[in-house]
Design a protein around this motif. Structure first.
Motif, PDB file in Angstrom:
ATOM      1  N   ASP A  97      23.278   5.354  45.962  1.00  0.00           N
ATOM      2  CA  ASP A  97      24.345   6.133  45.522  1.00  0.00           C
ATOM      3  C   ASP A  97      24.503   6.064  43.946  1.00  0.00           C
ATOM      4  N   GLY A  98      23.810   4.957  43.372  1.00  0.00           N
ATOM      5  CA  GLY A  98      23.949   4.984  41.871  1.00  0.00           C
ATOM      6  C   GLY A  98      23.021   5.859  41.346  1.00  0.00           C
ATOM      7  N   MET A  99      21.852   6.287  41.942  1.00  0.00           N
ATOM      8  CA  MET A  99      20.859   7.311  41.675  1.00  0.00           C
ATOM      9  C   MET A  99      21.573   8.855  41.602  1.00  0.00           C
ATOM     10  N   PHE A 100      22.252   8.834  42.810  1.00  0.00           N
ATOM     11  CA  PHE A 100      22.744  10.036  43.051  1.00  0.00           C
ATOM     12  C   PHE A 100      24.033  10.195  42.068  1.00  0.00           C
ATOM     13  N   SER A 101      24.769   9.204  41.645  1.00  0.00           N
ATOM     14  CA  SER A 101      25.579   9.387  40.452  1.00  0.00           C
ATOM     15  C   SER A 101      24.825   9.892  39.207  1.00  0.00           C
ATOM     16  N   GLU A 102      23.899   9.226  38.994  1.00  0.00           N
ATOM     17  CA  GLU A 102      23.142   9.646  37.889  1.00  0.00           C
ATOM     18  C   GLU A 102      22.769  11.101  37.805  1.00  0.00           C
ATOM     19  N   MET A 103      22.575  11.687  38.833  1.00  0.00           N
ATOM     20  CA  MET A 103      22.172  13.052  38.814  1.00  0.00           C
ATOM     21  C   MET A 103      23.334  13.930  38.580  1.00  0.00           C
ATOM     22  N   VAL A 104      24.599  13.492  39.171  1.00  0.00           N
ATOM     23  CA  VAL A 104      25.801  14.215  39.210  1.00  0.00           C
ATOM     24  C   VAL A 104      26.186  14.060  37.411  1.00  0.00           C
ATOM     25  N   HIS A 105      26.181  12.969  36.849  1.00  0.00           N
ATOM     26  CA  HIS A 105      26.771  12.882  35.820  1.00  0.00           C
ATOM     27  C   HIS A 105      25.507  13.534  34.753  1.00  0.00           C
ATOM     28  N   GLY A 106      24.284  13.716  34.943  1.00  0.00           N
ATOM     29  CA  GLY A 106      23.243  14.569  34.135  1.00  0.00           C
ATOM     30  C   GLY A 106      23.530  15.842  34.164  1.00  0.00           C
ATOM     31  N   LEU A 107      23.782  16.431  35.542  1.00  0.00           N
ATOM     32  CA  LEU A 107      23.747  17.892  35.628  1.00  0.00           C
ATOM     33  C   LEU A 107      25.447  18.520  35.288  1.00  0.00           C
ATOM     34  N   ILE A 149      21.664  19.162  44.316  1.00  0.00           N
ATOM     35  CA  ILE A 149      21.141  17.790  44.262  1.00  0.00           C
ATOM     36  C   ILE A 149      20.783  17.338  45.852  1.00  0.00           C
ATOM     37  N   GLY A 150      19.673  16.974  45.836  1.00  0.00           N
ATOM     38  CA  GLY A 150      19.090  16.444  47.407  1.00  0.00           C
ATOM     39  C   GLY A 150      18.982  14.854  47.051  1.00  0.00           C
ATOM     40  N   ILE A 151      19.259  14.235  48.278  1.00  0.00           N
ATOM     41  CA  ILE A 151      19.117  12.941  48.156  1.00  0.00           C
ATOM     42  C   ILE A 151      18.084  12.312  49.405  1.00  0.00           C
ATOM     43  N   ILE A 152      17.115  11.429  48.823  1.00  0.00           N
ATOM     44  CA  ILE A 152      16.154  10.864  49.592  1.00  0.00           C
ATOM     45  C   ILE A 152      16.661   9.384  49.808  1.00  0.00           C
ATOM     46  N   PRO A 153      17.367   9.031  50.899  1.00  0.00           N
ATOM     47  CA  PRO A 153      17.816   7.635  50.912  1.00  0.00           C
ATOM     48  C   PRO A 153      16.991   6.513  50.663  1.00  0.00           C
ATOM     49  N   ALA A 154      17.128   5.557  49.566  1.00  0.00           N
ATOM     50  CA  ALA A 154      16.346   4.668  49.373  1.00  0.00           C
ATOM     51  C   ALA A 154      17.060   3.628  48.636  1.00  0.00           C
ATOM     52  N   GLY A 155      18.310   3.318  49.057  1.00  0.00           N
ATOM     53  CA  GLY A 155      19.063   2.263  48.361  1.00  0.00           C
ATOM     54  C   GLY A 155      19.732   1.345  49.053  1.00  0.00           C
ATOM     55  N   SER A 156      20.843   1.071  48.778  1.00  0.00           N
ATOM     56  CA  SER A 156      21.255  -0.377  49.552  1.00  0.00           C
ATOM     57  C   SER A 156      22.360   0.010  50.423  1.00  0.00           C
ATOM     58  N   THR A 157      23.371   0.957  49.978  1.00  0.00           N
ATOM     59  CA  THR A 157      24.264   1.400  50.807  1.00  0.00           C
ATOM     60  C   THR A 157      23.982   2.829  51.470  1.00  0.00           C
ATOM     61  N   ASP A 158      23.506   3.625  50.500  1.00  0.00           N
ATOM     62  CA  ASP A 158      23.239   4.998  51.056  1.00  0.00           C
ATOM     63  C   ASP A 158      24.401   5.762  51.653  1.00  0.00           C
ATOM     64  N   CYS A 159      25.744   5.393  50.866  1.00  0.00           N
ATOM     65  CA  CYS A 159      26.788   5.883  51.558  1.00  0.00           C
ATOM     66  C   CYS A 159      27.051   7.587  51.567  1.00  0.00           C
ATOM     67  N   SER A 165      32.361   9.415  45.905  1.00  0.00           N
ATOM     68  CA  SER A 165      32.785   8.418  47.332  1.00  0.00           C
ATOM     69  C   SER A 165      33.991   7.663  47.048  1.00  0.00           C
ATOM     70  N   LEU A 166      33.546   6.493  46.613  1.00  0.00           N
ATOM     71  CA  LEU A 166      34.539   5.382  46.624  1.00  0.00           C
ATOM     72  C   LEU A 166      34.755   5.105  45.236  1.00  0.00           C
ATOM     73  N   LEU A 167      36.160   5.021  44.838  1.00  0.00           N
ATOM     74  CA  LEU A 167      37.089   4.242  43.798  1.00  0.00           C
ATOM     75  C   LEU A 167      37.685   2.993  44.380  1.00  0.00           C
ATOM     76  N   GLY A 168      37.028   1.847  43.923  1.00  0.00           N
ATOM     77  CA  GLY A 168      37.607   0.771  44.743  1.00  0.00           C
ATOM     78  C   GLY A 168      38.233  -0.270  43.935  1.00  0.00           C
ATOM     79  N   TYR A 169      39.397  -0.772  43.635  1.00  0.00           N
ATOM     80  CA  TYR A 169      39.858  -1.859  43.121  1.00  0.00           C
ATOM     81  C   TYR A 169      40.187  -3.170  43.955  1.00  0.00           C
ATOM     82  N   GLY A 170      40.047  -4.212  43.297  1.00  0.00           N
ATOM     83  CA  GLY A 170      40.543  -5.330  44.159  1.00  0.00           C
ATOM     84  C   GLY A 170      39.217  -5.483  45.147  1.00  0.00           C
ATOM     85  N   PHE A 171      39.332  -5.672  46.360  1.00  0.00           N
ATOM     86  CA  PHE A 171      38.083  -6.115  47.188  1.00  0.00           C
ATOM     87  C   PHE A 171      36.870  -5.571  46.856  1.00  0.00           C
TER      88      PHE A 171
END
Ligand SMILES: Nc1ncnc2c1ncn2[C@@H]1O[C@H](COP(=O)(O)OP(=O)(O)OP(=O)(O)O)[C@@H](O)[C@H]1O
Ligand SMILES: CCCCCCCCCCCCC/C=C/[C@@H](O)[C@H](CO)NC(C)=O
Ligand SMILES: [Ca+2]
Length: 509
Positions: free
Chosen positions: A180-190, A216-226, A269-275
């Motif tokens: 998800d972090g890499m996808f986020s980088e793509m979104v921010h760049g583009l 943007i295409g994602i090939i999943p290779a992350g930890s959550t891949d949400c 995807s998620l904006l999470g505060y607290g937990f």
């Protein structure tokens, strides 16, 4: 598979071979054909591991053949590449078939021909390069897609390259191999590059974004891949590669997050505060553990059982179809996304986006174990139904989930329901609202010096606890987990930006 064929069995959408000597028939939709190759029968087959040698009897009867590679649907949303070989008597006829299929494939304009690929070698289990080379690159080659591959050398390498250097005109899409972090980088760049090129001020919450033309295409290779899991239904590299090849696309809501009218980040995807903020903050220090860091930090955070005081204000989405408690799930071609998306169309300016719109805001003050804003279901292997199972990918809304202070036992029940068929919202201390935008203000305001300390990575816990009159054990602030990145501010405003049709779409989903 081997099937003799005769002329006359070509249907508008299907290549079909009627029952013949082999007693079998096969239909392949042109839109799911990946490639076609002529088979050199006399000299045996070109044995690349997937071409099969023809049985002698069949070779004698039908000396010419071609092989079609196509998408086959497998178990649990997985796609696989299969081959079917058609045989015939005449060489000219065989070539005619091959040429016709190639022409049909060329006419499919939504398919990418040139892709820019970024691989994060350190995402997930650090298998990004291997996954790409072994599972994805051969499929792109088969489908005659040319690629320019960049293995990233540091965090934000892909984002900055996309924002400033990449010659985007040369490509039909960009692909990230990572999480998800890499996808986020793509979104921010583009997205940033598109706004800068069009003179749009990202800091202004009211300004409409200009759409990105690249997907943007994602090939999943992350930890959550949400993001991959929630859009494709599975985090499987081959499946995602095949979706990319056939040109599938899915629009996605993009939210922008602001602090004091200053743009902080985009979120999909998620904006999470607290937990979820605390889990992420703790897990970032344990990246060496790989994906297991989330389990470790999740358990630790659960035990600490911190709650946070603050005020949540939100604008309920009242003019839309659907609720967060629906039993239906958002899928490709979702009717609710189409309907609600129209509310954002060019000629329809929603009331709530007008600067003079003041009504409708709701305010909730309280002590929260978690504040989660899910712009999509956030389904992932840990929680196949996700944080908000009925959330929509492209409806212009976010599901705001408030988990109030409760006992550890009840919070555990709530968490465990994410992994079972039981409703995680059907609990007295949990509420969920479908919203257009929301704000959060922590009870105790952060000073600039505190923020500096946070940004420098120093722990404020003890200092805040001393300053925190209400409680001696819970810190005053959590962190916001924004698609897996920590935000530097606790007070934020979040809003969807632009229409779903304006959002960067995801190819391969
Ligand atoms: N070459 C690199 N070296 C270090 N960090 C990198 C590099 N390339 C990318 N990153 C950063 O690594 C972070 C994590 O990457 P990624 O999202 O791919 O994996 P993950 O965090 O394991 O998975 P997930 O986000 O699904 O939980 C991203 O924030 C990205 O900015
Ligand atoms: C004690 C048992 C707990 C079980 C709880 C299972 C709930 C899992 C829900 C996971 C939702 C993950 C949402 C996705 C967030 C991503 O943006 C982010 C970056 O990849 N990942 C995480 C873990 O923050
Ligand atoms: Ca949404």
């Amino acid at each position: 598979m081997h099937h003799p064929f005769k002329v006359g069995f070509c249907f508008p959408k299907f290549l079909r071979r009627d029952k013949g000597e082999s007693g079998t028939s096969h239909g392949v939709s042109v839109s799911e054909i990946l490639a076609v190759r002529e088979l050199d029968v006399d000299s045996g087959t070109k044995d690349d591991g997937r071409w099969q040698k023809m049985p002698q009897k069949s070779t004698e009867a039908y000396p010419y053949a071609f092989t079609v590679s196509y998408v086959e649907r497998a178990w649990q949303h997985r796609w696989r590449c299969s081959d079917v070989t058609f045989h015939c008597l005449e060489g000219a006829l065989c070539q005619q078939w091959v040429q016709t299929i190639r022409e049909q494939l060329t006419a499919l304009t939504s398919r990418p021909k040139h892709l820019l690929v970024y691989i994060n070698p350190y995402g997930g289990k650090q298998q990004g390069e291997r996954i790409y080379e072994q599972k994805v690159a051969p499929l792109f080659t088969l489908a005659s897609i040319s690629t320019h591959v960049i293995v990233t050398e540091h965090a934000n390498h892909a984002r900055d390259h996309l924002r400033t250097e990449a010659e985007l005109k040369k490509y039909d899409g960009v692909v990230c191999v990572g999480g998800d972090g890499m996808f986020s980088e793509m979104v921010h760049g583009l997205v940033s590059r598109t706004q800068r090129d069009n003179g749009v001020d990202q800091n202004s919450p009211e300004e409409k974004l200009v759409p990105c033309t690249l997907r943007i295409g994602i090939i999943p290779a992350g930890s959550t891949d949400c993001i991959c899991y929630a859009t494709v239904g599975i985090n499987d590299p081959v499946t995602s590669a095949l979706h990319i090849i056939v040109g599938d696309a899915q629009a996605m809501d993009v939210c922008s997050v602001h602090h004091n009218n200053t743009f902080l980040r985009y979120s999909v995807s998620l904006l999470g505060y607290g937990f979820y903020g605390d889990v992420l903050a703790d897990s970032e220090r344990k990246r060496w553990m790989g994906p297991a860091r989330y389990d470790f930090s999740g358990f630790k955070t659960f035990l600490t059982h911190h709650y946070y005081e603050g005020t949540v204000s939100f604008l309920p989405a009242t003019d839309i179809l659907g609720t967060p408690r629906d039993k239906t799930r958002c899928r490709a071609g979702c009717f609710i996304c189409q309907h609600n998306g129209q509310l954002y169309s060019e000629d329809h300016q929603p009331l709530f986006l007008l600067p003079e719109y003041k009504g409708g805001w709701r305010v909730i003050r309280g002590k929260f174990l978690a504040i989660n804003a899910a712009s999509m279901s956030c389904a992932c292997p840990r929680s196949p139904k996700g944080l908000s199972p009925a959330a929509h990918l492209a409806d212009g809304t976010t599901d705001l989930i408030l988990v109030r202070k409760c006992s550890r036992f009840n919070f555990l029940r709530h968490l465990l329901r994410h992994t079972s068929k039981y409703d995680q919202f059907d609990m007295t201390f949990v509420e969920v609202h479908r919203v257009r935008r929301f704000r959060f203000t922590p009870r105790y305001c952060q000073s600039d010096s505190e923020l500096d300390l946070r940004e420098n990575g120093k722990k404020l816990f003890s200092q805040i606890c001393r300053d925190h009159p209400a409680c001696s054990c819970s810190p005053a602030y959590s962190s916001w987990n924004c698609d897996g990145e920590i935000l530097p501010h606790a007070a934020i405003e979040n809003l969807p930006v632009g229409q779903p049709s304006l959002h960067s779409s995801v190819k391969g989903t």
